[in-house]
Write an enzyme that holds these catalytic residues in place. Sequence first.
Site, PDB file in Angstrom:
ATOM      1  N   TRP A   1      16.931  -6.339 -10.387  1.00 36.46           N
ATOM      2  CA  TRP A   1      16.523  -7.674 -10.836  1.00 36.46           C
ATOM      3  C   TRP A   1      15.146  -8.031 -10.341  1.00 36.46           C
ATOM      4  CZ3 TRP A   1      20.160 -11.659 -12.320  1.00 36.46           C
ATOM      5  CH2 TRP A   1      21.394 -11.328 -12.708  1.00 36.46           C
TER       6      TRP A   1
ATOM      7  N   TYR B   1      13.965 -12.422 -14.255  1.00 36.17           N
ATOM      8  CA  TYR B   1      14.774 -13.693 -13.767  1.00 36.17           C
ATOM      9  C   TYR B   1      13.857 -14.464 -12.660  1.00 36.17           C
ATOM     10  CZ  TYR B   1      19.207 -15.933 -12.260  1.00 36.17           C
ATOM     11  OH  TYR B   1      20.191 -16.527 -11.700  1.00 36.17           O
TER      12      TYR B   1
ATOM     13  N   ARG C   1      15.289 -22.522 -12.573  1.00 38.47           N
ATOM     14  CA  ARG C   1      16.071 -21.485 -12.984  1.00 38.47           C
ATOM     15  C   ARG C   1      17.569 -21.706 -12.630  1.00 38.47           C
ATOM     16  NH1 ARG C   1      15.261 -15.915  -9.639  1.00 38.47           N
ATOM     17  NH2 ARG C   1      16.640 -16.768  -8.221  1.00 38.47           N
ATOM     18  N   ASP C   2      18.780 -21.472 -13.134  1.00 41.45           N
ATOM     19  CA  ASP C   2      19.869 -21.631 -12.730  1.00 41.45           C
ATOM     20  C   ASP C   2      20.058 -23.299 -12.720  1.00 41.45           C
ATOM     21  OD1 ASP C   2      22.534 -20.941 -12.301  1.00 41.45           O
ATOM     22  OD2 ASP C   2      22.471 -20.957  -9.979  1.00 41.45           O
TER      23      ASP C   2
ATOM     24  N   SER D   1      21.941 -19.924  -7.554  1.00 42.95           N
ATOM     25  CA  SER D   1      20.870 -19.063  -7.804  1.00 42.95           C
ATOM     26  C   SER D   1      19.441 -19.579  -8.118  1.00 42.95           C
ATOM     27  CB  SER D   1      21.016 -17.786  -8.860  1.00 42.95           C
ATOM     28  OG  SER D   1      22.005 -16.957  -8.565  1.00 42.95           O
TER      29      SER D   1
ATOM     30  N   ASP E   1      21.695 -16.686 -18.161  1.00 46.01           N
ATOM     31  CA  ASP E   1      22.158 -18.231 -18.273  1.00 46.01           C
ATOM     32  C   ASP E   1      21.378 -19.102 -18.785  1.00 46.01           C
ATOM     33  OD1 ASP E   1      24.275 -16.984 -16.869  1.00 46.01           O
ATOM     34  OD2 ASP E   1      24.000 -18.014 -14.884  1.00 46.01           O
TER      35      ASP E   1
ATOM     36  N   HIS F   1      29.030 -15.753 -21.779  1.00 51.04           N
ATOM     37  CA  HIS F   1      29.948 -14.858 -21.980  1.00 51.04           C
ATOM     38  C   HIS F   1      31.172 -15.707 -22.578  1.00 51.04           C
ATOM     39  CE1 HIS F   1      32.159 -17.570 -18.787  1.00 51.04           C
ATOM     40  NE2 HIS F   1      30.671 -17.555 -18.312  1.00 51.04           N
TER      41      HIS F   1
ATOM     42  N   TRP G   1      32.281 -19.325 -22.370  1.00 58.43           N
ATOM     43  CA  TRP G   1      31.022 -20.293 -22.359  1.00 58.43           C
ATOM     44  C   TRP G   1      30.486 -20.409 -23.603  1.00 58.43           C
ATOM     45  CZ3 TRP G   1      26.318 -19.500 -18.269  1.00 58.43           C
ATOM     46  CH2 TRP G   1      25.441 -20.720 -18.374  1.00 58.43           C
TER      47      TRP G   1
ATOM     48  N   ASN H   1      29.338 -11.943 -14.768  1.00 57.44           N
ATOM     49  CA  ASN H   1      30.906 -12.615 -14.886  1.00 57.44           C
ATOM     50  C   ASN H   1      31.952 -11.555 -14.672  1.00 57.44           C
ATOM     51  OD1 ASN H   1      33.040 -14.457 -16.437  1.00 57.44           O
ATOM     52  ND2 ASN H   1      31.462 -15.757 -15.635  1.00 57.44           N
TER      53      ASN H   1
ATOM     54  N   TRP I   1      33.096 -18.543 -11.528  1.00 57.69           N
ATOM     55  CA  TRP I   1      32.177 -17.559 -11.598  1.00 57.69           C
ATOM     56  C   TRP I   1      31.649 -16.912 -10.409  1.00 57.69           C
ATOM     57  CZ3 TRP I   1      28.043 -19.145  -8.757  1.00 57.69           C
ATOM     58  CH2 TRP I   1      27.789 -20.348  -8.810  1.00 57.69           C
TER      59      TRP I   1
ATOM     60  N   LYS J   1      25.034  -6.703 -13.272  1.00 59.32           N
ATOM     61  CA  LYS J   1      25.190  -7.121 -11.653  1.00 59.32           C
ATOM     62  C   LYS J   1      25.577  -6.003 -10.974  1.00 59.32           C
ATOM     63  CE  LYS J   1      25.684 -10.235  -8.305  1.00 59.32           C
ATOM     64  NZ  LYS J   1      24.804 -11.240  -7.955  1.00 59.32           N
TER      65      LYS J   1
ATOM     66  N   GLU K   1      26.607  -7.374  -4.449  1.00 56.24           N
ATOM     67  CA  GLU K   1      25.808  -8.419  -4.206  1.00 56.24           C
ATOM     68  C   GLU K   1      26.313  -9.428  -4.624  1.00 56.24           C
ATOM     69  OE1 GLU K   1      21.955  -7.401  -5.962  1.00 56.24           O
ATOM     70  OE2 GLU K   1      21.605  -5.455  -5.086  1.00 56.24           O
TER      71      GLU K   1
ATOM     72  N   ASP L   1      27.321 -13.572  -5.494  1.00 55.26           N
ATOM     73  CA  ASP L   1      26.942 -14.545  -6.317  1.00 55.26           C
ATOM     74  C   ASP L   1      26.537 -15.814  -5.852  1.00 55.26           C
ATOM     75  OD1 ASP L   1      27.913 -12.979  -8.375  1.00 55.26           O
ATOM     76  OD2 ASP L   1      30.194 -13.571  -8.135  1.00 55.26           O
TER      77      ASP L   1
HETATM   78  C1  BGC Z   1      20.730 -13.828  -7.593  1.00 55.94           C
HETATM   79  C2  BGC Z   1      19.409 -12.925  -7.661  1.00 55.94           C
HETATM   80  C3  BGC Z   1      20.163 -11.275  -7.437  1.00 55.94           C
HETATM   81  C4  BGC Z   1      20.869 -11.162  -8.696  1.00 55.94           C
HETATM   82  C5  BGC Z   1      21.606  -9.668  -8.490  1.00 55.94           C
HETATM   83  C6  BGC Z   1      21.736 -13.175  -8.861  1.00 55.94           C
HETATM   84  O1  BGC Z   1      22.981 -14.165  -8.610  1.00 55.94           O
HETATM   85  O2  BGC Z   1      20.330 -14.975  -7.755  1.00 55.94           O
HETATM   86  O3  BGC Z   1      18.641 -13.225  -6.490  1.00 55.94           O
HETATM   87  O4  BGC Z   1      19.035 -10.540  -7.371  1.00 55.94           O
HETATM   88  O5  BGC Z   1      21.989 -12.022  -8.564  1.00 55.94           O
HETATM   89  O6  BGC Z   1      22.443  -9.489  -7.354  1.00 55.94           O
END
Ligand code: BGC
Length: 493
Positions: free
Chosen positions: A175, A211, A216-217, A223, A264, A311, A314, A349, A412, A442, A446, A448
């Site tokens: 990412w 991204y 964003r988001d 995010s 998104d 998805h 959505w 998702n 989510w 994803k 990591e 959400d």
């Molecule tokens: C985050 C990013 C991250 C990505 C992968 C997104 O939800 O906003 O910062 O790199 O997930 O984990």
Amino acid sequence: MKASIALTAAAALAAKASAACFSERLGYPCCSGKEVVYTDNDGKWGVENGNWCGIADTPAPAACWSTGLGYPCCSSSSAEVWYTDDSGKWGVENGDWCGIPKTSGGSTGGSTGGSTGGNATPGEQYTITGNPFKDVEFYINPYYVDEVNGAIAQMSDSSLIAKAEKMKTYSNAIWLDTIKNMQSWLESNLQGALAQQESTGSKVLTVFVVYDLPGRDCHALASNGELLANAGDMERYKTEYIDVIEGHLKKYKSQPVVLIVEPDSLANMVTNIETTPACADSQNYYYDGHAYLIKKFGVLPHVAMYLDIGHAFWLGWDDNREKAGKVYAKVIQSGSPGKVRGFTDNVSNYTPWEDPTLSRGPETEWNPCPDEKRFLEAMHKDFKAAGISSVYFVSDTSRNGHKTDRKHPGEWCNQTGVGIGARPKASPISGMDYLDAFYWIKPLGESDGTSDETAVRFDGYCGHETAMKPAPEAGKWFQKHFEQGLKNANPPL
Ligand code: BGC
């Protein structure tokens, strides 16, 4: 003099070879045995001769051509050959097929943490024809390998550790979520993949997520990015982010690259402009950003791009799909002469690939596409009807192997009951030629979004009952979620 230089070099090499564990840099020797007495963020500790000692990590299994097909590599290039096909030679280990690495002795790729970079020189221009995931090795993200190593250092259950070890052999997306991360990760990983390509002689595919759109988001908070919806930040997006990515991609022209574009964002353009002021404010930047990047990246022969379509729960409803046809056709047209290969679904998702228990009805709020498979079948038809000529999909299966506990499919954030899903694989479903791949977009583990209600990016969804807590900021490591994803993996790891 000459001799003493040679001896010093030999001593340095010997020192390097014996520095086989993490504890030496902390002033403790390596253990000779394996008994774990204590585990912390640095690693696993034992006690020998009345002193703490570090237990050497098992090195990450190397990646090779078969990891791209969903099978691990055999432990040795001289493993017994059980079967040979167009992809390579197959062996059997632990009751499963494994790919026999093609080169003996040399690296078969699959960098383990920190081994990116180098001086490989790009060769002739490569051109992707058809499915970019086919007939290539998948590059292993060394940053993820480091994250998993950190996770293993916190585990003591050996069966869980074995599962985590396997995670290091699978590819997932890198990412580029800030200008700074793009600067650190884009070129170093292109170099890493190129070096692997040169050593194995097979094409090595790297998958990046673009991204960083301004605003964003826009429909959520977890995010929100570094660039805001204003003209100055749009200019930064173009010149400090997209143009820089373009420069690197043009340089590394002899290897295949997939770009997953701005998860998104366009789905928000389909459903949330009227209801969410931040999406209304962002729309010009989202459209302008897409046109700009498609024109740039879509003309590079070794790059294939996928736009994100959210998805099943959505855009799956009839009216949303119809609207989506118009929005995506317009966006693709605006990027001409750049070309788009297709679309990604289910990014970050949890919607199952197939869920035969669901059908259109009150339970699904009359959604005729209650799983990702039915969603893609419908989207394929609708996008074709909307005049989009190249309609192929990459479905994110990193966290949809096990039905989560969520009460509503719109939830989510860090869902409990998570399980890793189908392994990354080209053309995984026979009869579904337009599905290019299952891929892990994803990275499992990591987060959400944060569950800290006082944080600026706290989103109410991350406080819901089925959102695992306490959760760190989006993108940060979330050990408990990772461990649950391993335990619930389907197919099992
Ligand atoms: C985050 C990013 C991250 C990505 C992968 C997104 O939800 O906003 O910062 O790199 O997930 O984990």
